[in-house]
Design a protein around this motif. Structure first.
Motif, PDB file in Angstrom:
ATOM      1  N   ALA A  69       4.388  -6.924  10.276  1.00 50.98           N
ATOM      2  CA  ALA A  69       3.779  -7.384   9.032  1.00 50.98           C
ATOM      3  C   ALA A  69       2.459  -8.110   9.304  1.00 50.98           C
ATOM      4  CB  ALA A  69       4.738  -8.285   8.270  1.00 50.98           C
ATOM      5  N   THR A  70       2.427  -8.927  10.336  1.00 52.49           N
ATOM      6  CA  THR A  70       1.205  -9.641  10.696  1.00 52.49           C
ATOM      7  C   THR A  70       0.097  -8.658  11.045  1.00 52.49           C
ATOM      8  OG1 THR A  70       2.483 -11.529  11.482  1.00 52.49           O
ATOM      9  CG2 THR A  70       0.210 -11.352  12.274  1.00 52.49           C
ATOM     10  N   MET A  97       1.327   0.595   9.823  1.00 51.57           N
ATOM     11  CA  MET A  97       2.285  -0.496  10.046  1.00 51.57           C
ATOM     12  C   MET A  97       3.322  -0.554   8.919  1.00 51.57           C
ATOM     13  SD  MET A  97       1.659  -1.883  12.876  1.00 51.57           S
ATOM     14  CE  MET A  97       0.484  -1.143  13.954  1.00 51.57           C
ATOM     15  N   ILE A  98       2.871  -0.357   7.685  1.00 49.51           N
ATOM     16  CA  ILE A  98       3.789  -0.345   6.543  1.00 49.51           C
ATOM     17  C   ILE A  98       4.760   0.825   6.674  1.00 49.51           C
ATOM     18  CG2 ILE A  98       3.948  -0.064   4.037  1.00 49.51           C
ATOM     19  CD1 ILE A  98       1.172  -1.513   3.919  1.00 49.51           C
ATOM     20  N   VAL A 123       9.219  -8.253   2.757  1.00 55.32           N
ATOM     21  CA  VAL A 123       7.973  -8.021   3.490  1.00 55.32           C
ATOM     22  C   VAL A 123       7.362  -6.675   3.099  1.00 55.32           C
ATOM     23  CG1 VAL A 123       7.065  -7.496   5.806  1.00 55.32           C
ATOM     24  CG2 VAL A 123       8.420  -9.542   5.443  1.00 55.32           C
ATOM     25  N   LEU A 124       8.189  -5.661   2.983  1.00 49.32           N
ATOM     26  CA  LEU A 124       7.674  -4.351   2.581  1.00 49.32           C
ATOM     27  C   LEU A 124       7.066  -4.408   1.180  1.00 49.32           C
ATOM     28  CD1 LEU A 124      10.165  -1.725   4.013  1.00 49.32           C
ATOM     29  CD2 LEU A 124       7.685  -1.722   4.242  1.00 49.32           C
ATOM     30  N   HIS A 125       7.711  -5.118   0.266  1.00 54.12           N
ATOM     31  CA  HIS A 125       7.173  -5.246  -1.090  1.00 54.12           C
ATOM     32  C   HIS A 125       5.813  -5.956  -1.067  1.00 54.12           C
ATOM     33  CE1 HIS A 125       7.022  -5.727  -5.419  1.00 54.12           C
ATOM     34  NE2 HIS A 125       6.800  -7.027  -5.234  1.00 54.12           N
ATOM     35  N   GLN A 126       5.733  -7.079  -0.358  1.00 51.98           N
ATOM     36  CA  GLN A 126       4.476  -7.837  -0.260  1.00 51.98           C
ATOM     37  C   GLN A 126       3.368  -6.990   0.357  1.00 51.98           C
ATOM     38  OE1 GLN A 126       5.215 -11.454   1.890  1.00 51.98           O
ATOM     39  NE2 GLN A 126       6.871 -12.082   0.517  1.00 51.98           N
ATOM     40  N   LEU A 127       3.694  -6.286   1.432  1.00 51.07           N
ATOM     41  CA  LEU A 127       2.689  -5.449   2.097  1.00 51.07           C
ATOM     42  C   LEU A 127       2.213  -4.313   1.206  1.00 51.07           C
ATOM     43  CD1 LEU A 127       4.156  -5.235   5.707  1.00 51.07           C
ATOM     44  CD2 LEU A 127       1.997  -6.309   5.038  1.00 51.07           C
TER      45      LEU A 127
END
Length: 137
Positions: A69-70, A97-98, A123-127
């Protein structure tokens, strides 16, 4: 004549390379080569301890998610490059990365504890939302 056909050339395997390096350094410094190592092998410093390997957080699934994620956030320009101090946008890297995180989600479905599953989903939703915002703007 090529090197492969030259009968004079041989491959020499030096099993005591540390001693050879000591001799070469001594020769370069014009010091006499030491007869024996200055420290017994047991007294050599521990490479893992010297490199700070014990200072890393424990390896777990959430750390893996966080690392990917970073990298994605960095590729979207949300985190500046430590070397330059400037944020650069590389949407193709962010998308990769996603996609990797999505593969992890699919392949680990049913094998994660509730906290890991929730963290990955969040994290997937935010990305994905950040990626849409970056790719439209």
């Amino acid at each position: 004549m090529s090197e492969e056909q030259d009968p004079e050339k041989k491959i020499v395997i030096d099993s005591d390379w540390k001693e050879q390096v000591r001799k070469e350094k001594a020769k370069l410094n014009e010091d006499p080569a030491p007869e024996a190592p200055s420290q017994p092998p047991e007294a050599e410093p521990d490479v893992a301890a010297a490199s700070g390997a014990g200072q890393f957080p424990p390896a777990d699934f959430t750390l893996l998610i966080s690392m990917l994620a970073t990298q994605a956030f960095s590729a979207m320009g949300h985190i500046p490059d430590p070397a330059t101090g400037q944020a650069a946008k590389h949407p193709e890297v962010a998308k990769h990365m996603i996609d990797l995180l999505a593969v992890l989600e699919e392949k680990t479905k049913g094998n994660l504890d509730p906290q890991e599953s929730a963290a990955l989903e969040s994290v997937l939703h935010q990305l994905r939302m950040a990626y849409v915002a970056v790719s439209q703007g």
